[in-house]
Write a protein that holds these residues in place. Sequence first.
Motif, mmCIF file in Angstrom:
data_model
loop_
_atom_site.group_PDB
_atom_site.id
_atom_site.type_symbol
_atom_site.label_atom_id
_atom_site.label_comp_id
_atom_site.label_asym_id
_atom_site.label_seq_id
_atom_site.Cartn_x
_atom_site.Cartn_y
_atom_site.Cartn_z
ATOM 1 N N LYS A 38 0.837 -1.204 0.000
ATOM 2 C CA LYS A 38 0.000 0.000 0.000
ATOM 3 C C LYS A 38 0.869 1.250 0.000
ATOM 4 C CE LYS A 38 -3.728 2.456 0.076
ATOM 5 N NZ LYS A 38 -4.419 2.776 1.326
ATOM 6 N N ARG A 39 1.950 1.234 0.777
ATOM 7 C CA ARG A 39 2.868 2.389 0.781
ATOM 8 C C ARG A 39 3.477 2.604 -0.603
ATOM 9 N NH1 ARG A 39 4.265 0.579 6.048
ATOM 10 N NH2 ARG A 39 5.957 -0.699 5.196
ATOM 11 N N GLU A 56 0.847 4.169 -2.850
ATOM 12 C CA GLU A 56 0.609 5.572 -2.517
ATOM 13 C C GLU A 56 1.790 6.455 -2.901
ATOM 14 O OE1 GLU A 56 -0.303 5.264 1.624
ATOM 15 O OE2 GLU A 56 -2.475 5.164 1.267
ATOM 16 N N VAL A 97 -2.761 6.523 -7.412
ATOM 17 C CA VAL A 97 -4.042 6.080 -6.859
ATOM 18 C C VAL A 97 -5.183 6.910 -7.445
ATOM 19 C CG1 VAL A 97 -5.409 5.832 -4.759
ATOM 20 C CG2 VAL A 97 -2.999 5.181 -4.746
#
Length: 211
Positions: free
Chosen positions: A58-59, A62, A68
């Motif tokens: 997820k990091r 992002e 995103v």
Amino acid sequence: MTVAVIDYGAGNLKSAAKALVHAASETGDKVVITADADVIAKADRIVLPGVGAFAECKRGLEALDGGVAAMREAVLEKGRPILGICVGMQLLATVGVEYGEHAGLDWIKGRVVKLTPDDPTLKIPQMGWNDLHFKQPHPIFAGLQSGAHAYFVHSYHFIADHADEVLADVDYGGKVTAAVGRRNIVGLQFHPEKSQAVGLQILGNFLRWRP
């Protein structure tokens, strides 16, 4: 059409892209590996691969400049099909609880939690072949029947809030979600690029899918 495989430093990128290129040889689609938000936003289809921990992936996602937002534009606003693979599927969830609680994309409601088989002799991660059991009809599984073999490597699994969004499961000391889907969004816990003929059939179906 253009198929964007999102490059955010999350593992099985080249093998997934190679399998897609093979499947695209029949459809004529162009497969590109990209971290460019403009390419993602304009893509006709998006593939989100992933290997590793939920929070790390997820990091990485992002960290893509505008990535995103570009995915939201393509998938949620324009209705372009997206395929999440392994952790890429898990990122579609509301939240993942690997090494703490971390927000997902929240495109398919649910939680990603540690795999805890009822049978204590079963090892974690689940690693190897397992039989798919299709729960809901979906074009991505066209030409396949329950019992088709797919290759898994994972320690966490997706618990969907809505049973009708679970497309397939497998038995690994209890029911384990193998695929989820909603509208133009679909995710696979297994690796189609490692699942031989079954995986290539699924990737080809994804390229032909018109949600």
